[in-house]
Design a protein around this motif. Structure first.
Motif, PDB file in Angstrom:
ATOM      1  N   CYS A  73       0.853  -1.188   0.000  1.00  0.00           N
ATOM      2  CA  CYS A  73       0.000   0.000   0.000  1.00  0.00           C
ATOM      3  C   CYS A  73       0.895   1.245   0.000  1.00  0.00           C
ATOM      4  O   CYS A  73       1.800   1.370   0.829  1.00  0.00           O
TER       5      CYS A  73
ATOM      6  N   CYS B 201       0.067   3.188   3.735  1.00  0.00           N
ATOM      7  CA  CYS B 201       0.412   2.615   5.037  1.00  0.00           C
ATOM      8  C   CYS B 201       1.460   1.510   4.963  1.00  0.00           C
ATOM      9  O   CYS B 201       2.008   1.096   5.980  1.00  0.00           O
TER      10      CYS B 201
ATOM     11  N   CYS C 186      -4.499   0.285  -0.144  1.00  0.00           N
ATOM     12  CA  CYS C 186      -5.445  -0.621   0.517  1.00  0.00           C
ATOM     13  C   CYS C 186      -6.783   0.090   0.742  1.00  0.00           C
ATOM     14  O   CYS C 186      -6.860   1.312   0.631  1.00  0.00           O
TER      15      CYS C 186
ATOM     16  N   CYS D  90      -6.928   2.986   3.258  1.00  0.00           N
ATOM     17  CA  CYS D  90      -6.239   4.243   2.904  1.00  0.00           C
ATOM     18  C   CYS D  90      -6.878   4.955   1.724  1.00  0.00           C
ATOM     19  O   CYS D  90      -6.537   6.110   1.436  1.00  0.00           O
TER      20      CYS D  90
HETATM   21 ZN   LIG Z   1      -3.004   1.373   3.328  1.00  0.00          ZN
END
Ligand SMILES: [Zn+2]
Length: 253
Positions: free
Chosen positions: A156, A159, A182, A185
């Protein structure tokens, strides 16, 4: 100034007055260069009629005339790639790749791996041993990798969690972030594309390792479609504008 000799692929040709052509080449030894071919427009005989787009030539030019404009002295044909120019779909793909190279590369900077990648896909396009769509995926993903803009397809972009820990089969790709994101996020709706896990795996395969092994990958047709939509958004995004040849390519495809 001494004569300089190098293999080169012809990218673009513009008329210059009634007699001359100004031509851009991707050369092996000096990257992208611009040469003036005196009398090439007036007389096909001057360079034996071999100054054709996408051809691989051996050039001899005089360096140092003005800034970045060299005088073409001799050209000999190495690989004509006649089947590309005789086929509208092959021409459309080759034009798109050519435009990416011409827009992206700085004049006079040696870029051997891009030269070899371009020659490789042109050879494969001419021989017809690989479908055009698969070749275009191979070219775009490897070109971006060599240029240092490889899409992040494993973590991701916000994150940092791994793709294997993400939910669902459809993974969001954020153009501005240059990578997958992801669900937790993903917050805003612009510049979004979706890629299935299978497509991501195939893109990673085709973008890495030996090119001859990579070109043997048989994409499924949904993966081809998804990859082309993705790359034809990703590459122009980094290029800063949409190549003109891309709209033509979409029309005839
Ligand atoms: Zn993420």
């Amino acid at each position: 100034m001494p004569d300089f000799s190098t293999p080169a692929i012809m990218l673009r040709s513009i008329d210059h007055g009634d007699y001359d052509l100004i031509i851009k080449f991707l050369t092996l030894k000096q990257g992208k260069v611009t040469v003036i071919a005196k009398y090439a427009k007036k007389s096909k005989k001057r360079f034996s009629g071999i100054l054709e787009l996408f051809s691989v030539l051996e050039l001899v030019y005089k360096t140092g005339r003005g800034k970045g404009l060299y005088l073409l002295k001799e050209a000999s044909l190495k690989e004509p790639f006649m089947k590309i120019r005789g086929d509208i779909k092959k021409t459309a793909y080759a034009s798109y790749w050519t435009e990416i190279i011409n827009q992206w590369l700085e004049e006079g900077t040696r870029q051997e791996s891009i030269y070899y990648l371009f020659r490789h896909v042109l050879q494969a396009l001419d021989s017809g041993r690989i479908p055009e769509e698969a070749l275009s995926i191979l070219f775009q993903i490897r070109f971006m990798k060599i240029s240092g803009f490889s899409p992040n397809l494993s973590l991701c972009s916000t994150c940092g969690i791994e793709i294997d820990s993400m939910e669902g089969n459809s993974i969001l790709f954020d153009l501005a972030k240059g990578g997958i994101v992801c669900k937790g996020c993903a917050s805003y709706p612009s510049g979004r594309l979706y890629l299935s896990r299978g497509t991501i795996k195939q893109l990673e395969w085709v973008g890495s390792g030996d090119i001859k092994k990579a070109e043997r990958i048989r994409f499924t047709s949904p993966a081809i479609k998804e990859s082309l939509v993705f790359l034809e958004a990703f590459v122009p995004y980094h290029l800063g504008r949409e190549p003109r040849s891309l709209s033509f390519l979409r029309k005839i495809r």
